[in-house]
Design a protein around this motif. Structure first.
Motif, PDB file in Angstrom:
ATOM      1  N   LEU A   1      -7.594   6.704  -3.412  1.00  0.00           N
ATOM      2  CA  LEU A   1      -8.396   7.458  -2.446  1.00  0.00           C
ATOM      3  C   LEU A   1      -7.671   8.752  -2.114  1.00  0.00           C
TER       4      LEU A   1
ATOM      5  N   VAL B   1      -3.412   5.817  -1.094  1.00  0.00           N
ATOM      6  CA  VAL B   1      -4.078   6.936  -0.433  1.00  0.00           C
ATOM      7  C   VAL B   1      -3.186   8.170  -0.510  1.00  0.00           C
TER       8      VAL B   1
ATOM      9  N   ARG C   1      -8.908   4.855 -10.177  1.00  0.00           N
ATOM     10  CA  ARG C   1     -10.077   3.989 -10.046  1.00  0.00           C
ATOM     11  C   ARG C   1     -10.673   3.651 -11.417  1.00  0.00           C
TER      12      ARG C   1
ATOM     13  N   PRO D   1      -6.535   0.847  -7.060  1.00  0.00           N
ATOM     14  CA  PRO D   1      -7.028   1.514  -5.852  1.00  0.00           C
ATOM     15  C   PRO D   1      -6.635   2.986  -5.858  1.00  0.00           C
TER      16      PRO D   1
ATOM     17  N   VAL E   1       0.725   5.425   1.090  1.00  0.00           N
ATOM     18  CA  VAL E   1       0.044   6.549   1.726  1.00  0.00           C
ATOM     19  C   VAL E   1       0.947   7.766   1.540  1.00  0.00           C
TER      20      VAL E   1
ATOM     21  N   ASP F   1     -16.017   2.952  -0.451  1.00  0.00           N
ATOM     22  CA  ASP F   1     -15.778   2.824  -1.878  1.00  0.00           C
ATOM     23  C   ASP F   1     -15.951   4.187  -2.558  1.00  0.00           C
TER      24      ASP F   1
ATOM     25  N   ALA G   1      -2.959  -2.954  -2.424  1.00  0.00           N
ATOM     26  CA  ALA G   1      -4.263  -3.041  -1.767  1.00  0.00           C
ATOM     27  C   ALA G   1      -4.831  -1.643  -1.516  1.00  0.00           C
ATOM     28  N   GLY G   2      -3.963  -0.648  -1.466  1.00  0.00           N
ATOM     29  CA  GLY G   2      -4.421   0.711  -1.208  1.00  0.00           C
ATOM     30  C   GLY G   2      -3.460   1.745  -1.760  1.00  0.00           C
TER      31      GLY G   2
ATOM     32  N   ALA H   1       0.841  -1.201   0.000  1.00  0.00           N
ATOM     33  CA  ALA H   1       0.000   0.000   0.000  1.00  0.00           C
ATOM     34  C   ALA H   1       0.876   1.250   0.000  1.00  0.00           C
TER      35      ALA H   1
ATOM     36  N   CYS I   1     -10.828   4.510   4.624  1.00  0.00           N
ATOM     37  CA  CYS I   1     -10.190   3.408   3.887  1.00  0.00           C
ATOM     38  C   CYS I   1     -11.146   2.234   3.666  1.00  0.00           C
ATOM     39  N   THR I   2     -12.275   2.206   4.345  1.00  0.00           N
ATOM     40  CA  THR I   2     -13.250   1.121   4.157  1.00  0.00           C
ATOM     41  C   THR I   2     -14.351   1.506   3.170  1.00  0.00           C
TER      42      THR I   2
END
Length: 382
Positions: free
Chosen positions: A114, A75, A107, A112, A29, A163, A72-73, A27, A160-161
């Motif tokens: 965010l 951000v 996206r 992923p 961040v 969508d 997986a992420g 991930a 983070c949870t």
């Protein structure tokens, strides 16, 4: 732990390549950001680079170099400035708007993404550590309240949870924004949440409902000394509010704005407040063009009270009221036609009177002495 200039693509690529296969990157961040504020008309290339490099360059490099890593992420920490705008923060707002757009792009590509457009955190950081009481007061007037770190971390976990591509974790004080309705300070995105009074036209016999209308009417009925006093109170009151002073008495009329403590951001805010209070479209460089309260009052008086005979000022104020009501009146076709006819009739009378006066002046210029005496006798009889 390893350090790296993420805005340097080669350095970042080397760092990512050094991650051991048994402990792959899962991930990203991205939290970097640098402020270098200034009014948009005066922004330099250096200021743009300072704000854009740690966000735009770094985030894009991370996007490109991790595209095939099955993360997986991903951000990125954006800012409320990118959504609502920020006084004197055009470069910073643009940098954060890019991060928001990048999350949408990722996206759309099945990756992923965010972007968290944060409001103000209560715990000071390298970016907010220099904020003074005046800065915090300005944010509070705009409806942004500092967020405790515990609350911020909880919001991060929740975000983070979800969508969503972009979320705004921020503490908003709706009442503070509603108080600024007359200044058109509510961001467009919030206008469906914060109800504002409907502006309605008022009869000529009714008291003016709009603060700008009220100001022009009051000034029209004052002497020159009274106008200067009213405008002086207006400027000093708003200046004290922006600087966080106890009251207008703390603003010395002949003292320079820069000497009082104004910077580019607070200067723009005072310009906005005065623009809303007077209805004038004021330049962003207002406080630099008119560097003290006394000088600024002279400028505002010249704009608000034209150099025309005093007898005509009430009529001009009435015309201001008509102009204020125009948006609502023009939306109604029947009202628009009636108003247009009436205004044309009035304009014809004004033009007719002007033409008559011109003809009389020309006749007088060419009149003989006998004709002049005859005209005087006729006027005496009338």
């Amino acid at each position: 732990m390893a350090s790296c200039d993420v805005a340097d693509r080669d350095s970042l690529a080397a760092l990512l390549a050094a991650i051991p296969a048994e402990h792959p990157l899962t991930a990203v961040v991205h939290t970097a950001g640098v402020l270098d504020d200034g009014v948009v008309s005066a922004l330099t290339t250096r200021q743009l680079d300072t704000a854009l490099r740690p966000k735009v360059d770094a985030a894009w490099h991370l996007h490109e170099l991790t595209a095939g890593m099955n993360l997986a992420g991903f951000v990125v920490f954006s800012s409320l400035a990118g959504t609502f705008g920020g006084t004197g923060q055009a470069n910073y707002a643009a940098a954060n708007a890019f991060l928001d757009a990048l999350a949408h792009v990722r996206r759309a590509q099945g990756l992923p993404g965010l972007s968290l457009a944060w409001g103000l955190w209560a715990e000071r950081s390298g970016m907010t550590g220099k904020l003074g009481e005046a800065d915090l007061s300005r944010l509070a007037r705009g409806g942004v309240e500092p967020m405790p770190s515990e609350e911020g971390l909880d919001l991060f976990d929740v975000a983070c949870t979800l969508d969503e591509a972009v979320l705004l974790p921020v503490r908003l004080v709706v009442e503070a924004m509603r108080d600024r309705v007359g200044e058109d300070a509510i961001p467009v995105i919030l206008r469906s949440l914060i109800r504002t009074p409907v502006r309605r036209a008022v009869r000529a016999s009714a008291a003016p409902a709009d603060p700008v209308d009220s100001l022009t009417h009051r000034l029209a009925g004052m002497s020159e000394a009274e106008r200067d006093g009213a405008l002086l109170d207006l400027v000093r009151t708003h200046a004290a509010t922006v600087l966080g002073y106890a009251g207008p008495d703390a603003i010395e009329p002949d003292r320079g704005f820069l000497e009082l403590g104004f910077d580019s951001l607070s200067a723009v805010e005072l310009r906005n407040l005065l623009g809303a209070a007077t209805g004038l479209r004021l330049p962003a460089t207002l406080l630099f063009d008119y560097p003290s309260t006394t000088v600024l009052v002279e400028y505002l008086r010249s704009e608000l009270v034209p150099d025309v005979p005093a007898a005509i000022l009430p009529a001009l104020a009435e015309l201001d009221r008509v102009e204020f009501a125009l948006p609502e009146l023009l939306a109604d076709s029947s009202a628009r036609a009636t108003l247009g006819t009436r205004l044309q009739e009035l304009l014809a009378r004004v033009n007719g009177a002007s033409a008559t006066a011109t003809a009389v002046e020309e006749k007088l210029e060419s009149a003989t002495d006998d004709e002049m005496f005859a005209l005087i006798d006729e006027l005496d009889l009338d």
